[in-house]
Design a protein around this motif. Structure first.
Motif, short mmCIF file in Angstrom:
data_model
loop_
_atom_site.label_atom_id
_atom_site.label_comp_id
_atom_site.label_asym_id
_atom_site.label_seq_id
_atom_site.Cartn_x
_atom_site.Cartn_y
_atom_site.Cartn_z
N SER A 278 -35.22 11.52 -24.98
CA SER A 278 -36.25 11.96 -24.03
C SER A 278 -35.78 13.06 -23.09
O SER A 278 -36.57 13.56 -22.28
CB SER A 278 -36.79 10.78 -23.20
N ALA B 206 -37.27 7.47 -21.82
CA ALA B 206 -38.45 7.34 -20.97
C ALA B 206 -38.93 5.90 -20.94
O ALA B 206 -39.21 5.34 -19.87
CB ALA B 206 -39.56 8.27 -21.47
N ASP C 110 -45.54 4.52 -16.25
CA ASP C 110 -44.50 5.30 -15.59
C ASP C 110 -44.53 5.07 -14.08
O ASP C 110 -45.33 4.27 -13.56
CB ASP C 110 -44.60 6.78 -15.95
#
Length: 217
Positions: free
Chosen positions: A146, A87, A58
């Motif tokens: 998500s 995501a 991420d």
């Protein structure tokens, strides 16, 4: 906690006769060996051999992982698909690198892949989605993967509408549906051994093609 630990320590792995693997007989490139191992796992009765773990990173550098389905494996790389706004889609847009992991316990085998990720064309994404089931199309039409969901009722309503559209408009587009391809830089094949003399064969891409090397288990 006691029940958990008792259950955990009671489990065994590879309660079956494992196949042999001679790395000296492996092909010069990893794709043919992956195809062979995949079809062997399917023939041996492995449940859902096309599922894999997909790891990304991420925006804060924290690893993330989930299970997805393999859509193809060819000269371009290993294919999967998802929404660009999910995501995983956002993470891949920011850092287009990924790791894949296959585990086929029926034969004590794992395959690990790492590499750069590219996206297919919108036409390829459309063809990928519409080659699948009505349920897959309905799920894609729901979208919003998500995002925070306020209640199960909201999902039920959106799903009902998406199923109706998928059934009445089988060619309906899902604009955010994206085909991803992992272009492998490394591919490792792991063959388990009952005496823990596991065989690990790693392919690494170089300027001259692929190099093969054995790893300690």
């Amino acid at each position: 906690m006691t029940d958990f630990r008792q259950a955990l320590h009671s489990l065994r792995v590879w309660d079956t006769v494992l196949p042999s693997f001679d790395p000296a007989s492996a092909p010069p490139e990893p794709l043919p060996l992956f195809h062979d191992w995949f079809t062997a796992a399917a023939a041996a009765g492995q449940t859902e051999p096309h599922t894999l773990s997909l790891a990304t990173v991420d925006e804060e550098g924290r690893p993330d992982v989930r299970t997805v389905m393999l859509h193809d494996a060819d000269a371009r790389g290993w294919h999967f698909a998802s929404h660009a706004g999910s995501a995983k889609g956002r993470q891949l847009a920011a850092r287009p690198e990924a790791a894949l992991g296959f585990y086929w316990p029926v034969q004590g085998r794992q395959v690990r892949i790492r590499g750069h990720v590219t996206t297919g064309t919108p036409e390829e994404a459309y063809e990928d989605l519409h080659a699948r089931t009505t349920g897959a199309l309905a799920a894609a039409l729901v979208g919003r993967q998500s995002e925070v969901l306020d209640s199960p009722d909201t999902l039920a309503e959106a799903s009902e509408a998406a199923w109706h559209r998928a059934e009445t408009e089988p060619d309906a587009p899902a604009p955010t549906w994206t085909l991803y391809v992992v272009e492998p830089a490394e591919v490792e094949f792991f063959q388990g051994d009952a005496r823990r003399r596991h065989v690990r064969l790693r392919y690494r891409r170089t300027a001259d093609g692929w190099t093969r090397e054995l790893l300690w288990p």
